[in-house]
Design a protein around this motif. Structure first.
Motif, short mmCIF file in Angstrom:
data_model
loop_
_atom_site.label_atom_id
_atom_site.label_comp_id
_atom_site.label_asym_id
_atom_site.label_seq_id
_atom_site.Cartn_x
_atom_site.Cartn_y
_atom_site.Cartn_z
N VAL A 143 0.85 -1.19 0.00
CA VAL A 143 0.00 0.00 0.00
C VAL A 143 0.89 1.24 0.00
O VAL A 143 1.89 1.29 0.72
N VAL A 144 0.53 2.22 -0.81
CA VAL A 144 1.29 3.47 -0.91
C VAL A 144 0.68 4.51 0.02
O VAL A 144 -0.49 4.87 -0.12
N LEU A 145 1.48 4.99 0.97
CA LEU A 145 1.07 6.04 1.89
C LEU A 145 1.85 7.30 1.53
O LEU A 145 2.96 7.52 2.02
N PRO A 146 1.30 8.14 0.63
CA PRO A 146 2.06 9.28 0.12
C PRO A 146 1.97 10.49 1.05
O PRO A 146 1.06 10.59 1.88
N ALA A 147 2.90 11.41 0.89
CA ALA A 147 2.88 12.64 1.70
C ALA A 147 1.87 13.65 1.19
O ALA A 147 1.55 14.61 1.89
N HIS A 148 1.37 13.45 -0.02
CA HIS A 148 0.34 14.33 -0.58
C HIS A 148 -0.62 13.47 -1.40
O HIS A 148 -0.19 12.61 -2.17
N GLY A 149 -1.91 13.72 -1.23
CA GLY A 149 -2.88 12.99 -2.01
C GLY A 149 -3.34 11.71 -1.33
O GLY A 149 -2.89 11.36 -0.23
N PRO A 150 -4.23 10.96 -2.00
CA PRO A 150 -4.84 9.79 -1.38
C PRO A 150 -3.93 8.57 -1.34
O PRO A 150 -2.95 8.46 -2.10
N VAL A 151 -4.28 7.65 -0.46
CA VAL A 151 -3.61 6.36 -0.37
C VAL A 151 -3.86 5.57 -1.66
O VAL A 151 -4.96 5.62 -2.23
N LEU A 152 -2.84 4.82 -2.12
CA LEU A 152 -2.94 4.00 -3.32
C LEU A 152 -2.72 2.53 -2.96
O LEU A 152 -1.94 2.23 -2.05
N PRO A 153 -3.35 1.60 -3.69
CA PRO A 153 -3.35 0.21 -3.25
C PRO A 153 -2.18 -0.64 -3.71
O PRO A 153 -2.00 -1.75 -3.19
N ASP A 154 -1.38 -0.22 -4.68
CA ASP A 154 -0.43 -1.14 -5.30
C ASP A 154 0.85 -0.41 -5.70
O ASP A 154 0.92 0.24 -6.74
N LEU A 155 1.88 -0.52 -4.87
CA LEU A 155 3.14 0.18 -5.12
C LEU A 155 3.79 -0.27 -6.41
O LEU A 155 4.33 0.56 -7.16
N ALA A 156 3.77 -1.56 -6.70
CA ALA A 156 4.41 -2.06 -7.93
C ALA A 156 3.78 -1.43 -9.15
O ALA A 156 4.47 -1.01 -10.09
N ALA A 157 2.45 -1.35 -9.17
CA ALA A 157 1.75 -0.80 -10.33
C ALA A 157 2.03 0.68 -10.49
O ALA A 157 2.30 1.16 -11.60
N VAL A 158 2.00 1.43 -9.40
CA VAL A 158 2.18 2.88 -9.52
C VAL A 158 3.64 3.22 -9.83
O VAL A 158 3.92 4.16 -10.60
N SER A 159 4.59 2.48 -9.29
CA SER A 159 6.00 2.76 -9.60
C SER A 159 6.29 2.44 -11.07
O SER A 159 7.06 3.15 -11.73
N LEU A 160 5.65 1.40 -11.61
CA LEU A 160 5.80 1.09 -13.03
C LEU A 160 5.19 2.20 -13.89
O LEU A 160 5.79 2.62 -14.89
N ALA A 161 4.01 2.69 -13.49
CA ALA A 161 3.38 3.79 -14.22
C ALA A 161 4.25 5.04 -14.18
O ALA A 161 4.35 5.77 -15.18
N TYR A 162 4.87 5.31 -13.04
CA TYR A 162 5.76 6.46 -12.93
C TYR A 162 6.96 6.31 -13.88
O TYR A 162 7.38 7.27 -14.53
N ARG A 163 7.50 5.11 -13.98
CA ARG A 163 8.63 4.87 -14.87
C ARG A 163 8.20 5.08 -16.32
O ARG A 163 8.91 5.71 -17.12
N GLN A 164 7.03 4.57 -16.68
CA GLN A 164 6.53 4.74 -18.04
C GLN A 164 6.32 6.22 -18.37
O GLN A 164 6.63 6.69 -19.47
N HIS A 165 5.81 6.97 -17.39
CA HIS A 165 5.62 8.41 -17.58
C HIS A 165 6.95 9.11 -17.83
O HIS A 165 7.06 9.96 -18.73
N ARG A 166 7.98 8.73 -17.07
CA ARG A 166 9.30 9.35 -17.25
C ARG A 166 9.87 9.02 -18.63
O ARG A 166 10.48 9.87 -19.29
N ASP A 167 9.67 7.79 -19.07
CA ASP A 167 10.16 7.42 -20.39
C ASP A 167 9.45 8.22 -21.48
O ASP A 167 10.07 8.65 -22.47
N GLU A 168 8.14 8.42 -21.31
CA GLU A 168 7.39 9.22 -22.29
C GLU A 168 7.88 10.66 -22.30
O GLU A 168 8.03 11.28 -23.38
#
Length: 266
Positions: free
Chosen positions: A189-214
């Motif tokens: 579970v992702v407990l961020p310093a800003h914004g809502p809690v997210l359920p899947d760290l692996a999925a969001v970190s992958l999405a972040y990497r894809q965003h950086r590549d784009e």
């Protein structure tokens, strides 16, 4: 989102609650989530707690955090003022040691060490150095928090949108390494310093990497269009044309970080 209690605390996981600091803005979203960590209730007396990121210097906010229970320890995710400004004052109020990666933000405690394991307030906390957003960014892994564990990600991963690379202190290369490090923790579970809690760290970190590549592809395309003499402002005009003026400086910092990475990918 769960409703806050009388003390303003919102439950985010089995071991974590947070109090939203009164500092909303374009960069801080609704405000800074100041976390309160504690073992599940049991026995008599008030549970000791760990506070992560006491936030801005707001006495009502700090009083609310202090009322959560005897404060055993305070941890800091990174140097930005919306996380650290109240550190010294909260140390004075509670007597608890404040620990951060950067010694400048420690009060009565030693600097954090990558990989160390802390047990405080009945909670096991693993320190993960995750530089990139800033050079001193850390995340805190709670392996015993529910079935999948949880990670307090500071600003390395936000609950909504994507974070900036605060260049030149922050760097894109280390940030990409940090995303890989977080991805390896799986479906925490992702407990961020800003914004809502997210359920899947692996999925969001992958999405972040894809965003950086784009974004890197967009930077390359902009360089090809404008030419080798392009400035950071020129590239930002093309790649971040749709951003609000309130976050323009952040966009330019991200462009500078990406140009630096393309020049020095190692």
């Amino acid at each position: 989102m769960p409703s806050p209690t009388d003390s303003g605390l919102i439950t985010s996981s089995a071991l974590a609650r947070y109090r939203l600091a009164p500092n909303p803005g374009p960069m801080s979203l609704e405000g800074t989530n100041s976390y309160v960590l504690a073992a599940p209730a049991g026995g008599r007396g008030r549970r000791p707690v760990v506070i992560v990121d006491p936030g801005p210097l707001d006495e009502e906010h700090l009083a609310g955090l202090a009322s959560a229970g005897p404060v055993e320890l305070v941890l800091i995710t990174h140097r930005h003022r919306d996380h650290t400004e109240a550190g010294e004052r909260f140390h004075q109020l509670t007597g608890a040691s404040v620990r951060a990666m950067d010694p400048a933000h420690c009060h009565g405690g030693d600097p954090l060490v990558d990989g160390e394991e802390i047990t405080a307030a009945g909670v096991r906390i693993r320190v993960l150095a995750t530089p990139g957003h800033t050079s001193d960014s850390v995340c805190f892994h709670l392996p015993d928090d529910g079935d999948t564990g949880s990670v307090l990600t500071g600003d390395t991963i936000l609950g909504r949108g994507t974070t900036i690379i605060d260049y030149p202190d922050g760097r894109l290369g280390p940030y990409l390494d940090s995303l890989a490090k977080l991805n390896a923790l799986g479906r925490a579970v992702v407990l961020p310093a800003h914004g809502p809690v997210l359920p899947d760290l692996a999925a969001v970190s992958l999405a972040y990497r894809q965003h950086r590549d784009e974004r890197l592809d967009q930077i390359r395309a902009a360089l090809a269009r404008v030419g080798a003499g392009a400035t950071v402002q020129d590239i930002a005009d093309l790649v971040y044309a749709d951003v609000d003026s309130s976050v323009r400086r952040a966009a330019e910092a991200s462009v500078a970080a990406q140009l630096d990475y393309l020049s020095n990918p190692g």
